[in-house]
Design an enzyme around this catalytic site. Sequence first.
Site: not given
Length: 316
Positions: A64, A67, A191, A243, A261
């Site tokens: 992530s 992103k 993605y 998160y 992660v």
Amino acid sequence: MADLQSIVDGIYSDLTPRLGEGKVADYIPELAKVDPKQFGMAIATVDGQLFTVGDAATPFSIQSISKVFMLTLALGKVGEAVWNRVGREPSGSAFNSIVQLEHEHGIPRNPFINAGAIAVTDIVLAGYQPKEAIGEYLRFMRMLADDDAITIDGKVARSENETGYRNFALANFMRGFGNLHHPAEHVLGVYFHQCALSITCTQLARAGLFLAAEGKNPLTGHSVVSAKRARRINALMLTCGHYDGSGDFAFRVGLPGKSGVGGGILAVAPGKASIAVWSPGLNKVGNSLLGSVALEMLAARTGWSVFAGHGSESRA
């Protein structure tokens, strides 16, 4: 301020007895195979210095953290129109939650939860075939890190594609609300590949330097984004980058950051340095357990928290 190499050496020494703590991301089969007893840290300063410790040269899965870089590409492509498709508020719920998405009619809460990142990938995909969009992202990462050795791990991408049912659900849900413009399998193909980028702490710290230096790569002078846009990306990282652990990370560390992660965290000390830390064991909200502790120690020992006053450069 104390010597940065002695600070990172001290952090590594303090954390060595705890190596292996946390739980690796076993829901992605390829990530479940990673040895949890690894730890690396790299600090790239805006004046061109590099400080590393531990497994800083071992590649890991960016997940992530990608992103942040895809958001940078999307902002470069469509500017503020990104915010018509995705919000800027912390989510307070799990990174792959579908409940919030339904409640908010297919507009993800922010670009760093999965739904928001999928919408951002959809923006980057416009005008491209999936392979071309993946190529643009890979070129961008190599340019930022000044390292052509960065690659995408096809095994990890396939592993995610075969098990990413929730992400398919999120993408199709947004498509149903008209907030996904390309077929879900095309968007998710990009993605999963962006998340499967293989990168070291050293490469990641260098790639994030533009966020520490008002949008410019201080080593090459190359302008990546405007100073205003760099500040805004940092603001989103501070409020949404971890998160539903984002508030706690801001409270303990006080630096803009984005976790993945794979066990990596990119953190930014504006005007000072870009920091990458990696330790595969995750805490209960999916952030690197020892990586978070290491960054808390670093912020305390350098006084780099964005909430620190000008007189607090000493050891806290």
